[in-house]
Design a protein around this motif. Structure first.
Motif, short mmCIF file in Angstrom:
data_model
loop_
_atom_site.label_atom_id
_atom_site.label_comp_id
_atom_site.label_asym_id
_atom_site.label_seq_id
_atom_site.Cartn_x
_atom_site.Cartn_y
_atom_site.Cartn_z
N GLU A 42 0.73 -1.11 -0.07
CA GLU A 42 -0.05 0.00 -0.22
C GLU A 42 0.93 1.36 0.18
O GLU A 42 0.46 2.33 -0.64
CB GLU A 42 -0.99 -0.10 1.26
N GLU A 43 1.80 1.18 0.78
CA GLU A 43 2.85 2.50 0.89
C GLU A 43 3.62 2.68 -0.36
O GLU A 43 3.86 3.71 -0.95
CB GLU A 43 3.51 2.53 2.13
N THR A 44 3.84 1.68 -1.00
CA THR A 44 4.77 1.66 -2.31
C THR A 44 3.84 2.40 -3.50
O THR A 44 3.87 3.13 -4.17
CB THR A 44 5.05 0.19 -2.85
N TYR A 45 2.63 1.90 -3.40
CA TYR A 45 1.60 2.42 -4.39
C TYR A 45 1.20 3.93 -4.09
O TYR A 45 1.23 4.68 -5.08
CB TYR A 45 0.35 1.62 -4.53
N GLU A 46 1.13 4.22 -2.76
CA GLU A 46 0.61 5.66 -2.42
C GLU A 46 2.19 6.47 -2.88
O GLU A 46 1.93 7.66 -3.33
CB GLU A 46 0.89 5.72 -1.03
#
Length: 278
Positions: A42-46
């Motif tokens: 999730e943090e990578t996509y954000e």
């Protein structure tokens, strides 16, 4: 690196260690490498969204969130007898970068960026002697377009390209499209309005699915020959649809229209209207 930056990194690492320590945060203390997987994703996509948005403050924040995930995984690893900490991770990466850049650190002469890429793959192979295939190390869990792009690119760096020219890739795309047209009669009937698309209801025939796969694979090769990232290109095209659909929704709300009540003709009329200058 600035002394202040070193101090900030050390302070953040100490925060993470405190969260994991006895008396720390109950939630953080029970996390494992596996349980943190969705948060890292999730943090990578954000972070990728922040890069697309080109906002400096947001990019800084999202990079920090990814850094926090790295430090958390390092803290978890350090708690085992055969583990490692963030210093070990940094040292491994430092040594790897030096080894793969002999033209910078060892006086090796290169003719340009292309030769750097070839050398990179050769040196990488010497580091990963246990790997039997050039394709090992490309995560199969990548989104399909990115996976296809990586699979095609790795051998091409060493000289083998299934579609070595733009003309070859165009021919393959046309052939795949013609094949898809020939098997399209086996496509499932369109589901009734309101019926969700599901594999059970609309499972395509195997030849149809294979033909679509061939077309997408050829399209990835064509994009690669044109130096276009297919994942970025498709995302950009999809975002144009999203923006246009938002306009349709806004106009429907302004007109007091419930989209659920529209028939196909009215959907089409409103959709075409969004393409006109406002």
């Amino acid at each position: 690196m600035r002394d202040a930056a070193v101090d900030s990194l050390r302070a953040l690492n100490e925060v993470v260690k405190r969260l994991r320590a006895p008396g720390g945060c109950p939630w953080d203390r029970e996390q494992t490498h596996a349980s943190l997987r969705p948060y890292l994703l999730e943090e990578t996509y954000e972070l990728l969204e922040a890069i697309d948005a080109q906002g400096v403050a947001t990019l800084r924040e999202e990079l920090g969130d990814v850094l926090l995930q790295v430090l958390m995984h390092c803290a978890i690893a350090a708690e085992t007898d055969d583990g490692f900490d963030v210093g070990d991770v940094a040292e491994v990466t430092r040594a790897k970068m030096i080894h793969r850049h002999p033209h910078v650190f060892a006086g090796t002469a290169v003719g340009g960026a292309a030769e750097v890429v070839v050398n990179w793959e050769r040196l990488k192979r010497t580091e990963k002697r246990e790997r039997l295939s050039l394709l090992e190390g490309i995560p199969s869990a990548l989104p399909a377009l990115a996976f296809a792009h990586g699979v095609q690119k790795r051998p091409a760096r060493l000289g083998f390209d299934e579609m070595p020219s733009t003309t070859d890739a165009l021919d393959a795309t046309r052939t795949a499209l013609e094949r898809l047209a020939s098997v399209a009669e086996g496509a499932p009937a369109a589901p009734a309005r309101g019926q969700d698309w599901t594999v059970e209801v609309c499972r395509p025939a195997a030849p149809l699915e294979e033909a679509v796969g061939e077309l997408l694979y050829a399209a990835v090769a064509l994009a690669r020959r044109l130096r276009v990232n297919p994942e970025d290109a498709l995302r950009s095209r999809t975002n144009r649809f999203v923006d246009r659909f938002h306009v349709l929704e806004e106009e429907a709300r302004s007109d007091g229209v419930d989209l659920h009540d529209l028939d196909q003709a009215e959907w089409r009329r409103r959709w075409e209207a969004t393409s006109r200058p406002r």
